[in-house]
Design a protein around this motif. Sequence first.
Motif, short mmCIF file in Angstrom:
data_model
loop_
_atom_site.label_atom_id
_atom_site.label_comp_id
_atom_site.label_asym_id
_atom_site.label_seq_id
_atom_site.Cartn_x
_atom_site.Cartn_y
_atom_site.Cartn_z
N ALA A 201 49.45 36.91 41.12
CA ALA A 201 49.35 37.96 41.37
C ALA A 201 47.77 38.57 40.98
N PHE A 202 47.10 37.82 40.21
CA PHE A 202 45.90 38.30 39.94
C PHE A 202 44.63 37.34 40.83
N MET B 178 36.25 37.20 38.90
CA MET B 178 36.29 36.50 37.49
C MET B 178 37.18 37.07 36.58
N GLU B 179 37.24 38.44 36.35
CA GLU B 179 37.76 38.86 35.54
C GLU B 179 39.35 39.20 35.99
N LEU B 180 39.84 39.17 37.18
CA LEU B 180 40.86 39.09 37.67
C LEU B 180 41.65 37.76 37.46
N GLU B 181 40.82 36.69 37.50
CA GLU B 181 41.27 35.34 37.25
C GLU B 181 41.73 35.13 35.83
N ASP B 182 40.73 35.58 35.00
CA ASP B 182 40.91 35.39 33.46
C ASP B 182 42.20 36.22 33.21
N ILE B 183 42.60 37.48 33.82
CA ILE B 183 43.69 38.15 33.45
C ILE B 183 44.95 37.40 33.85
N GLY B 184 44.71 36.80 35.03
CA GLY B 184 45.97 35.90 35.32
C GLY B 184 46.16 34.73 34.75
N ILE B 185 44.99 34.21 34.13
CA ILE B 185 45.30 32.93 33.13
C ILE B 185 45.87 33.56 31.93
N MET C 115 57.04 37.49 35.50
CA MET C 115 56.04 36.63 34.96
C MET C 115 56.15 35.31 35.89
N VAL C 116 56.94 35.46 36.92
CA VAL C 116 56.85 34.25 37.90
C VAL C 116 55.63 34.50 38.84
N ASP C 117 54.82 33.41 38.84
CA ASP C 117 53.49 33.21 39.68
C ASP C 117 52.50 34.21 39.20
#
Length: 102
Positions: free
Chosen positions: A69-70, A83-90, A63-65
């Motif tokens: 990673a996304f 945008m989808e990857l950013e949402d997953i990262g959030i 879970m670090v950073d």
Amino acid sequence: MRIEQAIDTIYNGLVSENSVPVKLRTYKKLDIEQLDQVRKALDFALEYYKNKSSIPKKIAISMVDIYGAFSFKKGYFDDKTLMELEDIGIELQKIALRLFSG
């Protein structure tokens, strides 16, 4: 699911050489099935560790950073995918905060 299985699923899905972020960095498409398995394992871990004062290092390392990673530069993928990857990262970052805050 057993907690050991959940920990391995989280680690393999987010850190290993065959993880979702590694696949994305090698220009492979988002592995939704693997990501869903990670989400289920994280839900299980959240419930399992809800009243515990610590979590295993293997989960912490995963879970670090996690947001990073996304996170990809513009042009790496099309705007919709970014945008989808950013949402997953959030989403995963919020889960990490819940895990670490007990």
